[in-house]
Each structure stands twice: as structure tokens, then as C-alpha cells.
Design a protein around this motif. Structure first.
Motif, PDB file in Angstrom:
ATOM      1  N   SER A   1      15.529  69.942   6.117  1.00 55.10           N
ATOM      2  CA  SER A   1      15.505  70.813   7.288  1.00 55.10           C
ATOM      3  C   SER A   1      16.519  71.931   7.143  1.00 55.10           C
ATOM      4  O   SER A   1      17.627  71.716   6.643  1.00 55.10           O
ATOM      5  CB  SER A   1      15.811  70.009   8.563  1.00 55.10           C
ATOM      6  OG  SER A   1      15.905  70.870   9.684  1.00 55.10           O
TER       7      SER A   1
ATOM      8  N   HIS B   1      17.770  73.178   9.670  1.00 58.18           N
ATOM      9  CA  HIS B   1      18.572  72.997  10.868  1.00 58.18           C
ATOM     10  C   HIS B   1      19.467  71.768  10.746  1.00 58.18           C
ATOM     11  O   HIS B   1      19.138  70.815  10.035  1.00 58.18           O
ATOM     12  CB  HIS B   1      17.669  72.825  12.094  1.00 58.18           C
ATOM     13  CG  HIS B   1      16.751  73.976  12.333  1.00 58.18           C
ATOM     14  ND1 HIS B   1      16.704  74.669  13.515  1.00 58.18           N
ATOM     15  CD2 HIS B   1      15.828  74.567  11.538  1.00 58.18           C
ATOM     16  CE1 HIS B   1      15.803  75.624  13.445  1.00 58.18           C
ATOM     17  NE2 HIS B   1      15.260  75.579  12.241  1.00 58.18           N
ATOM     18  N   GLN B   2      20.559  71.789  11.481  1.00 57.53           N
ATOM     19  CA  GLN B   2      21.370  70.587  11.637  1.00 57.53           C
ATOM     20  C   GLN B   2      20.869  69.880  12.885  1.00 57.53           C
ATOM     21  O   GLN B   2      20.954  70.414  13.997  1.00 57.53           O
ATOM     22  CB  GLN B   2      22.862  70.939  11.785  1.00 57.53           C
ATOM     23  CG  GLN B   2      23.473  71.615  10.563  1.00 57.53           C
ATOM     24  CD  GLN B   2      23.199  73.117  10.527  1.00 57.53           C
ATOM     25  OE1 GLN B   2      23.388  73.821  11.511  1.00 57.53           O
ATOM     26  NE2 GLN B   2      22.743  73.614   9.390  1.00 57.53           N
ATOM     27  N   ILE B   3      20.323  68.690  12.709  1.00 58.58           N
ATOM     28  CA  ILE B   3      19.703  67.958  13.808  1.00 58.58           C
ATOM     29  C   ILE B   3      20.725  67.008  14.418  1.00 58.58           C
ATOM     30  O   ILE B   3      21.373  66.244  13.710  1.00 58.58           O
ATOM     31  CB  ILE B   3      18.467  67.193  13.315  1.00 58.58           C
ATOM     32  CG1 ILE B   3      17.436  68.176  12.732  1.00 58.58           C
ATOM     33  CG2 ILE B   3      17.842  66.389  14.444  1.00 58.58           C
ATOM     34  CD1 ILE B   3      16.207  67.520  12.155  1.00 58.58           C
TER      35      ILE B   3
ATOM     36  N   SER C   1      18.656  70.888  17.767  1.00 57.64           N
ATOM     37  CA  SER C   1      19.209  71.272  16.466  1.00 57.64           C
ATOM     38  C   SER C   1      19.953  72.594  16.576  1.00 57.64           C
ATOM     39  O   SER C   1      19.840  73.314  17.574  1.00 57.64           O
ATOM     40  CB  SER C   1      18.082  71.407  15.430  1.00 57.64           C
ATOM     41  OG  SER C   1      17.246  72.516  15.751  1.00 57.64           O
TER      42      SER C   1
ATOM     43  N   ARG D   1      21.428  76.310  19.427  1.00 61.21           N
ATOM     44  CA  ARG D   1      20.489  75.275  19.888  1.00 61.21           C
ATOM     45  C   ARG D   1      19.710  75.724  21.116  1.00 61.21           C
ATOM     46  O   ARG D   1      18.542  75.378  21.283  1.00 61.21           O
ATOM     47  CB  ARG D   1      21.230  73.961  20.160  1.00 61.21           C
ATOM     48  CG  ARG D   1      22.094  73.925  21.415  1.00 61.21           C
ATOM     49  CD  ARG D   1      22.888  72.617  21.453  1.00 61.21           C
ATOM     50  NE  ARG D   1      23.573  72.365  22.710  1.00 61.21           N
ATOM     51  CZ  ARG D   1      24.767  72.820  23.025  1.00 61.21           C
ATOM     52  NH1 ARG D   1      25.415  73.604  22.155  1.00 61.21           N
ATOM     53  NH2 ARG D   1      25.328  72.519  24.179  1.00 61.21           N
TER      54      ARG D   1
END
Length: 483
Positions: free
Chosen positions: A232, A234-236, A320, A329
């Protein structure tokens, strides 16, 4: 004369022969190109199968990144007039370039249709939409153990031209229903879990279709149970992950601790994006009608109906951030467009109520509608954790907080007035600010040399240009939103 006719005939015959030769050359080139495509993709799949036999190693899981939480959230306040207007606060906005949508991943080569005597479609329901995919018998995997050779053999079984039509059908479904990356992976997972009775077989089939569609993934083995990890951008939040060669991979399903992972990269793989830049065309059943009205403006009353299956999908969507910036986010939620059926129920009445108004007057009416038409409540009390809403969710659920109101209001201003909007974060509070075409007095912030006027959907009854008092303005952050 006869000689001239003969010469013309010879020329025509030569041109015909040349044309025939050209067609043959072109057809040969076309077939060769298709073969090269097939050979390249087949080569990539065979190489990947060999990696599956030997490229496994142990990796330790990383603890979930906790969702940022304001320790002292600012409660809603009734408006109290105050003539003290400070000079606009200069704000350096969050870099919005990383959150611009990019084209979705695509296969490393065009997936060619394979003619078959008859099409065997597997049909299933995905969030209220009937979908169908041509899945051959070779796709019904039954993997009882997770040894490298067993998994590699399963992958090779899927590397058949018979799977082309299945891949094409999946990608066409993604296009037909505007499925974002998260929705597409959800679709593949549900398809494969319903088609394969065996969990490991369904997981490998999901990984294969996801990989062949152009996405980045890895396979993990824990206690003889196969799990797919997805890469990903994104940082989830609130989800454990594994770092492989500096990249974060998240399990599709439950997985924690040390696991054996095949760290084999597939040609042209692309990590998932969690941006939703187009309407997700899922779900046809609408929620019950909900009347939402403004206390100050009697004509500002509208009926809200949203797709119930879309609400269910949003329940699965993870929070995220990008580049480690927690502000981003909220942009994921705020930049997601409303469904057309939601607009059809909501917007006609709102448009009629603001017709003929100046931008400031229209913004004031919409602001009071959001301020007084919804019931405020803390996320911790309702959900047990902090949770931002997509605009539809605020229109659907009975309670909302400051970030939900700001996201909805930002959507209304962009859709109905066509103005630029920014989300403004004060420690413990989120509001909006609008870039009007003409001068509007009141509290404002300067973003990139432009004056955005504060509009606070949680300062109940406050008009445009009035900031909630006693906020911490020493560390304001802002993120401009896309229209």
C-alpha cells in the motif's frame, strides 16, 4: 491504346500483390506481437512460480499504527457574538500532491480474450450488485498444505490461457462499477472465497487475480494457512504490517507475529491506493428517507437517501495517511464524491433554497443547515474509537462530530457553489475555510497567499467568518481539498 491498358493492368496487379503481401506481413506482425505478449507474461508467471518454490523467509510483524486521537476534543458551542476579529493567520498547507489520484494498476500486458465453446459464468452478489466472472475448472484450487512446492504448483495451474477471460471479467467489473483499489480487492476476495471451498485455494486464486491485474502482493504461510499481503502507498492505522525491503505490506485478513513470507516481486507490480476519486456504483437499495432541516432558515430542508450497501462498504474501509502526515487522512474522506442517487435526493431542495443568493448568503444557509440539522456526539461514546465519516455516512447515521460535519460541509460547498475549500485543524477540533470569489469579512486564514474564510459547522449558529473562541491557534494546520 492496348499497350496503355496492359500497363494499367500490370500496375493494378502489382498493387494488389503488394497489398496482399502487406496484409500478410501485418497479420504476421500482429500474431507475433500477441505471441510475444503471451510469452512475456508466461515467462513472468513461470519465474514467479520458481520463486514460490524457494524465496521464502521469516519476517517479524510490526505493531499496528494507532489512529491519532485528540485527548481533549473541543465540544460544540452555541454562537456568542464577538466583534473582535484578528488578522488572518498564515498557514503553510499540507502538501496535497501525494493525495492526487493516479491511474489504477494495470496488467503487464493486455489480457487477450480466449474463445471457448461455451462460457461458464460464476455469478455472485457484491454489495447489492449481481456480478459474474468466467472461472474455469482449473481455478477451483484445493490446497491442503502450504509447502512451497504445493503453492508453486497451484500457481502454475492458474497460469493457463483459460484464466484470461476471468482476469478480463474482473477488470471489466472494476471499470463498470468504478471500483477503487480497496473495493476491487474486496471483490476478488469475495469472488474467490465463494468459488473455492478451500481457504488456501481461495487465497491463492485471489492473489493470482490481484497480481495479474497489476497489483503488488506477497504470500505468507502461518501454521499451514495461506494469507495474502498487499502493498500500500498509504500508512494504514490500527492494522499490523510487515516491512519487506523497506516497503509495508498489510495482511488481507488476520495475521500477526513472525511468519514465513515469499519475498518475490512480480514484474510491473503497483501498490494499492486508498484514494476514492469516483463514485462507487454499488448497491441499489436506498436507506429510509431522512428529513434534515435548518433551524434558522425554514426553506433549508432536504430529504436524504443513501445506498445502504455503500454504507456497508464504507464500514470496511480503513483509515490511512500518506507520507506519515496524519492530516491527509481526512482528505481521503472529504475528496470522495457523493453517489449520484444521494445527490438526486438531497441537492434539488438545497439548490432551490440558495438560488439567487450571494456566495456568502448561500454559504451561510448551508452552514446553518449542517450546524443545526445534525445531532453532535463523541465518537468514543458511539463507536468506542475515533472514526471519520464519508459524507454519506453523516447523512445516514443519527450522530456526528466536528470532523464529520466539516467533511460534509466541504462537499456541499464544492458541489453546490463550486468554491475551493480547506479543512482547518486546531488541536482538538476540525473546521472548514472557504475561498470566496469576492471579499467576505470575518476570521480567515491565509493559505498560499489566498484568504480562506473560516466556516465552522460545529460552532452552532455562528455565521460565515466566525471562528469558535478559545481555540489553540498556535499550531493550526490546513489541507486544501480537490473539487
Amino acid at each position: 491504346m492496348k499497350h496503355r491498358i496492359a500497363s494499367v493492368l500490370l500496375i493494378l496487379i502489382s498493387l494488389h500483390a503488394y497489398s496482399q503481401d502487406f496484409r500478410m506481413q501485418y497479420e504476421q506482425f500482429r500474431k507475433q506481437t500477441i505471441q510475444e505478449y503471451a510469452s512475456f507474461r508466461n515467462e513472468c508467471n513461470q519465474k514467479y512460480a520458481e520463486f514460490l518454490r524457494r524465496a521464502w523467509d521469516w519476517y517479524d510483524g510490526k505493531a499496528p499504527m494507532p489512529l491519532p486521537k485528540d485527548e481533549n476534543p473541543v465540544p460544540p458551542r452555541p454562537f456568542v457574538p464577538d466583534d473582535d476579529k484578528d488578522e488572518p493567520v498564515e498557514i503553510v498547507p499540507v502538501d496535497v500532491n501525494p493525495i492526487k489520484p493516479e491511474p489504477q494498476p494495470k496488467p503487464i500486458e493486455p489480457i487477450r480474450e480466449v474463445p471457448t465453446p461455451q462460457d461458464d459464468y460464476f455469478t455472485f452478489d457484491f454489495y447489492g450488485v449481481s456480478t459474474r466472472v468466467r472461472l474455469p475448472d482449473c481455478a477451483k484450487l484445493n490446497i491442503k498444505d502450504c509447502s512451497p512446492n504445493t503453492i508453486a504448483n497451484g500457481w502454475q495451474q492458474l497460469c493457463s490461457d483459460k484464466m484470461n477471460n476471468a482476469i478480463r471479467d474482473c477488470l471489466e467489473t472494476r471499470i463498470r462499477y468504478n471500483l477503487c483499489d480497496w473495493a476491487y480487492l474486496s471483490f476478488l476476495d469475495e469472488l474467490c472465497m465463494k468459488f473455492c471451498a478451500n481457504h488456501n485455494g481461495a487465497t491463492l486464486l485471489t492473489a493470482f487475480l490481484y497480481c495479474q491485474s497489476g497489483y503488488q502482493m506477497r504470500l505468507a504461510n502461518t501454521n499451514n494457512r495461506l494469507i495474502m499481503l498487499f502493498g500500500s502507498k498509504h500508512q494504514i492505522y490500527d492494522k499490523g504490517y510487515y516491512t519487506i525491503d523497506g516497503l509495508n505490506f498489510y495482511p488481507w485478513g488476520t495475521l500477526s507475529g513472525a511468519v514465513s513470507i515469499c519475498n518475490a516481486a512480480y514484474e510491473g507490480e503497483t501498490p494499492m491506493s486508498l484514494i476514492i476519486d469516483s463514485e462507487q456504483k454499488i448497491g441499489e437499495v436506498l436507506s429510509e428517507k431522512r428529513s434534515i432541516g435548518s433551524k434558522k432558515f425554514p426553506d433549508m430542508t432536504a430529504i436524504s437517501q443513501v445506498p445502504e450497501e455503500l454504507i456497508r462498504f464504507y464500514n470496511s474501509y480503513p483509515t490511512s495517511a500518506l507520507n506519515g502526515n496524519t492530516m491527509t487522512r481526512w482528505a481521503m474522506y472529504a475528496n470522495t464524491p457523493l453517489a449520484e442517487v444521494t445527490k438526486d435526493s438531497l441537492y434539488p431542495s438545497l439548490k432551490e433554497a440558495i438560488d439567487g443568493c450571494t456566495q456568502e448568503a448561500a454559504a451561510n444557509k448551508l452552514l446553518n443547515w449542517v450546524q443545526t440539522g445534525f445531532v453532535y456526539e463523541y465518537d468514543d461514546k458511539i463507536w468506542g474509537y475515533d472514526r471519520a465519516f464519508f459524507a454519506e455516512e453523516t447523512l445516514y447515521y443519527p450522530f456526528c462530530d466536528c470532523e464529520d460535519r466539516s467533511i460534509l460541509y466541504s462537499r456541499l460547498i464544492r458541489d453546490l457553489l463550486g468554491l475551493d475549500v480547506a479543512l482547518i485543524y486546531y488541536p482538538g477540533h476540525l473546521a472548514t475555510a472557504v475561498l470566496f470569489d469576492s471579499e467576505v469579512k470575518g476570521d480567515a486564514v491565509m493559505i498560499g497567499g489566498k484568504r480562506f474564510v473560516v466556516c465552522d459547522p460545529t460552532y452552532i449558529g455562528a455565521p460565515v467568518g466566525v471562528q469558535m473562541p478559545n481555540l489553540d491557534c498556535s499550531n493550526i494546520q490546513a489541507i486544501t481539498l480537490s473539487r
